[in-house]
Design a protein around this motif. Structure first.
Motif, PDB file in Angstrom:
ATOM      1  N   UNK A  76       0.832  -1.203   0.000  1.00 25.24           N
ATOM      2  CA  UNK A  76       0.000   0.000   0.000  1.00 25.24           C
ATOM      3  C   UNK A  76       0.870   1.257   0.000  1.00 25.24           C
ATOM      4  N   UNK A  77       1.897   1.261   0.821  1.00 28.75           N
ATOM      5  CA  UNK A  77       2.791   2.427   0.909  1.00 28.75           C
ATOM      6  C   UNK A  77       3.465   2.666  -0.433  1.00 28.75           C
ATOM      7  N   UNK A  78       3.940   1.625  -1.084  1.00 25.63           N
ATOM      8  CA  UNK A  78       4.591   1.793  -2.395  1.00 25.63           C
ATOM      9  C   UNK A  78       3.610   2.337  -3.434  1.00 25.63           C
ATOM     10  N   UNK A  79       2.380   1.806  -3.452  1.00 21.58           N
ATOM     11  CA  UNK A  79       1.392   2.321  -4.422  1.00 21.58           C
ATOM     12  C   UNK A  79       1.141   3.807  -4.189  1.00 21.58           C
ATOM     13  N   UNK A  80       1.033   4.201  -2.932  1.00 18.29           N
ATOM     14  CA  UNK A  80       0.813   5.611  -2.602  1.00 18.29           C
ATOM     15  C   UNK A  80       2.007   6.449  -3.064  1.00 18.29           C
ATOM     16  N   UNK A  81       3.224   5.980  -2.757  1.00 21.81           N
ATOM     17  CA  UNK A  81       4.430   6.746  -3.127  1.00 21.81           C
ATOM     18  C   UNK A  81       4.598   6.838  -4.643  1.00 21.81           C
ATOM     19  N   UNK A  82       4.282   5.762  -5.367  1.00 19.54           N
ATOM     20  CA  UNK A  82       4.367   5.825  -6.835  1.00 19.54           C
ATOM     21  C   UNK A  82       3.341   6.820  -7.390  1.00 19.54           C
ATOM     22  N   UNK A  83       2.183   6.897  -6.759  1.00 22.36           N
ATOM     23  CA  UNK A  83       1.194   7.900  -7.183  1.00 22.36           C
ATOM     24  C   UNK A  83       1.742   9.312  -6.956  1.00 22.36           C
ATOM     25  N   UNK A  84       2.397   9.511  -5.835  1.00 19.83           N
ATOM     26  CA  UNK A  84       2.984  10.822  -5.547  1.00 19.83           C
ATOM     27  C   UNK A  84       4.076  11.180  -6.555  1.00 19.83           C
ATOM     28  N   UNK A  94       2.727  12.923  -9.414  1.00 20.73           N
ATOM     29  CA  UNK A  94       1.912  14.073  -8.983  1.00 20.73           C
ATOM     30  C   UNK A  94       0.419  13.777  -8.891  1.00 20.73           C
ATOM     31  N   UNK A  95       0.100  12.577  -8.473  1.00 18.46           N
ATOM     32  CA  UNK A  95      -1.286  12.213  -8.217  1.00 18.46           C
ATOM     33  C   UNK A  95      -1.437  11.867  -6.743  1.00 18.46           C
ATOM     34  N   UNK A  96      -2.655  11.879  -6.308  1.00 16.34           N
ATOM     35  CA  UNK A  96      -2.948  11.415  -4.966  1.00 16.34           C
ATOM     36  C   UNK A  96      -3.311   9.941  -5.034  1.00 16.34           C
ATOM     37  N   UNK A  97      -3.680   9.385  -3.910  1.00 15.18           N
ATOM     38  CA  UNK A  97      -4.048   7.970  -3.880  1.00 15.18           C
ATOM     39  C   UNK A  97      -5.133   7.787  -2.826  1.00 15.18           C
ATOM     40  N   UNK A  98      -6.252   7.245  -3.267  1.00 15.41           N
ATOM     41  CA  UNK A  98      -7.323   6.953  -2.313  1.00 15.41           C
ATOM     42  C   UNK A  98      -6.973   5.694  -1.553  1.00 15.41           C
ATOM     43  N   UNK A  99      -7.205   5.737  -0.260  1.00  9.30           N
ATOM     44  CA  UNK A  99      -6.973   4.549   0.555  1.00  9.30           C
ATOM     45  C   UNK A  99      -8.154   3.605   0.385  1.00  9.30           C
ATOM     46  N   UNK A 100      -7.864   2.331   0.337  1.00  8.56           N
ATOM     47  CA  UNK A 100      -8.960   1.376   0.234  1.00  8.56           C
ATOM     48  C   UNK A 100      -9.888   1.514   1.437  1.00  8.56           C
TER      49      UNK A 100
END
Length: 160
Positions: free
Chosen positions: A126-134, A137-143
């Motif tokens: 989850x942390x990696x998916x969030x960081x790759x979104x950042x 320059x995108x955000x990431x919705x948490x499941x």
């Protein structure tokens, strides 16, 4: 010549001499005035020439300053772009560091699927998916429900 005519002749001569002196004085005054007018005209021409030179110098200075201001603006814009680039590069380096260290202190987390918490995953995914979104320059919705703390036994047995 008799005495009366010689007296009147003398007085006429004196009067004529006096008139000549007055005329010479007047001519001299007129000549002085002409010299003064010529001097004033010369002084005015000199002042006009100096004033024109000053105006030309000011115009040249104004153009030169305008060029310098334009040059300074270009340099400020270049510096601003460099600062923005450095900030973006620093952000990417920090995100790369965080991605490479996402395994530290990872834990098991659970996701809700179809209203039940049973999907198990490591938090580093989850942390990696969030960081790759950042990074892009995108955000990431948490499941949904990913931040809910659950007892692992209850999740495995579908008890909540």
């Amino acid at each position: 010549m008799d005495a009366s005519s010689s007296g009147s002749s003398s007085s006429r001569l004196a009067a004529a001499a006096e008139e000549l002196l007055k005329a010479a004085g007047a001519e001299s005054a007129t000549e002085n005035q002409k010299k003064m007018v010529t001097g004033i005209k010369s002084l005015k021409a000199s002042m006009d020439a100096k004033l024109n030179t000053i105006e030309q110098n000011l115009s040249t200075l104004k153009d030169h300053m305008g060029n310098k201001v334009s040059e300074i603006d270009k340099r400020l814009e270049t510096m601003s772009e460099a600062i923005t680039s450095i900030k973006a590069e620093g952000k990417m380096q920090r995100l790369a560091f965080a991605i490479s260290n996402a395994d530290l202190n990872s834990f098991i987390c659970y996701y809700e699927e179809n209203g039940e918490y049973y999907k198990e995953s490591k938090s580093n995914d989850l942390v990696r998916r969030i960081l790759f979104s950042f990074r892009i320059n995108f955000g990431h919705y948490l499941p949904k429900g990913s931040m809910k703390r659950l007892d692992a036994y209850a999740v495995r047995n579908n008890e909540q």
